[in-house]
Design a protein around this motif. Sequence first.
Motif, PDB file in Angstrom:
ATOM      1  N   GLY A  72       0.804  -1.206   0.000  1.00  0.00           N
ATOM      2  CA  GLY A  72       0.000   0.000   0.000  1.00  0.00           C
ATOM      3  C   GLY A  72       0.842   1.264   0.000  1.00  0.00           C
ATOM      4  N   GLU A  73       0.296   2.323  -0.585  1.00  0.00           N
ATOM      5  CA  GLU A  73       0.970   3.615  -0.643  1.00  0.00           C
ATOM      6  C   GLU A  73       0.169   4.643   0.157  1.00  0.00           C
ATOM      7  N   LEU A  74       0.892   5.449   0.927  1.00  0.00           N
ATOM      8  CA  LEU A  74       0.237   6.493   1.713  1.00  0.00           C
ATOM      9  C   LEU A  74      -0.373   7.529   0.787  1.00  0.00           C
ATOM     10  N   LYS A  75      -1.651   7.790   0.964  1.00  0.00           N
ATOM     11  CA  LYS A  75      -2.382   8.703   0.095  1.00  0.00           C
ATOM     12  C   LYS A  75      -2.585  10.066   0.750  1.00  0.00           C
ATOM     13  N   MET A  76      -3.029  10.068   1.999  1.00  0.00           N
ATOM     14  CA  MET A  76      -3.316  11.312   2.716  1.00  0.00           C
ATOM     15  C   MET A  76      -3.450  10.982   4.192  1.00  0.00           C
ATOM     16  N   GLY A  77      -3.643  12.032   5.010  1.00  0.00           N
ATOM     17  CA  GLY A  77      -3.752  11.795   6.442  1.00  0.00           C
ATOM     18  C   GLY A  77      -4.475  12.906   7.174  1.00  0.00           C
ATOM     19  N   HIS A  78      -5.013  12.553   8.343  1.00  0.00           N
ATOM     20  CA  HIS A  78      -5.626  13.491   9.277  1.00  0.00           C
ATOM     21  C   HIS A  78      -4.796  13.507  10.560  1.00  0.00           C
ATOM     22  N   LYS A 115     -14.871  16.439  11.934  1.00  0.00           N
ATOM     23  CA  LYS A 115     -14.595  17.037  10.636  1.00  0.00           C
ATOM     24  C   LYS A 115     -14.902  16.073   9.502  1.00  0.00           C
ATOM     25  N   ILE A 116     -15.419  16.630   8.408  1.00  0.00           N
ATOM     26  CA  ILE A 116     -15.555  15.913   7.140  1.00  0.00           C
ATOM     27  C   ILE A 116     -14.742  16.702   6.115  1.00  0.00           C
ATOM     28  N   ARG A 117     -13.734  16.059   5.544  1.00  0.00           N
ATOM     29  CA  ARG A 117     -12.851  16.735   4.607  1.00  0.00           C
ATOM     30  C   ARG A 117     -13.086  16.187   3.197  1.00  0.00           C
ATOM     31  N   VAL A 118     -13.195  17.093   2.242  1.00  0.00           N
ATOM     32  CA  VAL A 118     -13.350  16.739   0.825  1.00  0.00           C
ATOM     33  C   VAL A 118     -12.047  17.100   0.127  1.00  0.00           C
ATOM     34  N   SER A 169      -4.800  14.677  -6.184  1.00  0.00           N
ATOM     35  CA  SER A 169      -3.870  15.436  -5.336  1.00  0.00           C
ATOM     36  C   SER A 169      -4.538  15.677  -3.989  1.00  0.00           C
ATOM     37  N   PRO A 170      -4.521  14.709  -3.097  1.00  0.00           N
ATOM     38  CA  PRO A 170      -5.264  14.814  -1.833  1.00  0.00           C
ATOM     39  C   PRO A 170      -4.812  15.954  -0.930  1.00  0.00           C
ATOM     40  N   TYR A 171      -3.607  16.487  -1.155  1.00  0.00           N
ATOM     41  CA  TYR A 171      -3.165  17.629  -0.358  1.00  0.00           C
ATOM     42  C   TYR A 171      -3.951  18.885  -0.716  1.00  0.00           C
TER      43      TYR A 171
END
Length: 340
Positions: free
Chosen positions: A64-70, A94-97, A102-104
Motif C-alpha cells: 500500500g501507498e500512503l495517500k493522505m492523512g488526518h 470534521k468531514i474533509r473533501v 492530489s489529496p493535499y
Amino acid sequence: MAITDDTKRLILFQCEPSWHCISIRWVIRRCTSLVFSPAEDELLVADKSGDVYSFSVVEPEKDGELKMGHLSMLLAVTISADDQYIITADRDEKIRVSHRRSPYNIQSYCLGHHQFVSTLEIPKGHPHWLLSGSGDGTVKLWEFESGRKLQSWDLGQLEDKLCSDTAKGNNTAVFRICSSPGGRDVAVLCDGLMNVYIFTLEQTNDEKLRLHSKLHLFHRPMDIGFDMKGQLWVLLDSSDVPLQIHTYRKNSWECDTENDNLRRVTDILRTQWSTTDNFTSVTNHFEHLYKVSFDNVSVYLQKKQQRIEEHQLKRTKGQKTKCTKKSKKKPDEVLTQPST
C-alpha cells in the motif's frame, strides 16, 4: 470483495467466475473503513492513526501507498461517483473533501457535527450530495463540493423508546447509513436503538430528506443494507431470527417472511452463529470515541466555597472560645474588690 481484521490483515477476494482469495496483505494500523474506487482498480483503506493508504487491485501483491492523512482517528472514507474527490471523516467532528489525484489539495470542509463522524454515504442518483451520521445522534445532508449543509435530523428526538443500554445514559450514535439502488430510500441505524429509520430523498422539495417510516424490531439490529432489488436486509442479534427482509409495497415497508433467499441465508447463519458471539457481545461500538470533558472552573468554585465555609467555621469557634473566657474572668474580679 475486501475484508480486514484485528490482526491487521487486508484480504482480497475475487467473486467471479468463482470465489477465491487473491491476496493477503498487511496494513500498518488497524483499519477503520475501506472503499473501492468506481473503476474497482484501487482500494482505499483508512486506519485509526488518521492515514489513508491506497492498495492496488490490479497488482494484488503490491504494498500500500500512503495517500493522505488526518491529525485524528479516521472513522469513514468514501469516493465521489465521478472519481474526483476523496471524502474522509474523523473523530474530531470534521468531514474533509480532498481532490482524488492530489489529496493535499482540499476542496472543502463539511462542519456542523458536535461529536465524531461515524459513517458517510453518497446516495445513489445524487452524486453531489453526502449523508453523514455522528455520535451526536444526527444525520446531516450536505452539498459536499461547497461544504454547504442542506438539512439535519436529530434522531434522538424521534426516539420514544430506547433500549436498556441507551436508557442508562449512553449517547445515541448513528451506526450505519445506506441508500437504495434508485436513490429514493435511505435507511439509518443507530447504535443501541431497536428501530431502523427510513427516509426518502427528493431533489425538488425544500425538505429534501423526509422521514417516511420507522421499523420497530423485536431484536437488536446489528447492521443493514439494500440489495439490488431495493429490499432492505436487517441483521439481528438473534440466533432464531438472524435476518429480516423489508420490502416496499403500497407506500409502506413490510417484513417479507416468504422469501427463498432469506431462508437460504438464514439457514447458513444459524449453523455459523457461534462465530458472531464476539460481535453480539458489543453493546456500544462507539463508547470509547466520546471525548471526556473536564470542567476545572466548577471544581475550583466548589473548593473555594469549601474553604470559605471552613474559615467561617473556625471564626465561629474562635468567637465562642473568647466569650467563654470572658465569662470566667468576671466572677474573679468581683471577689477581689475591697469591701466597704
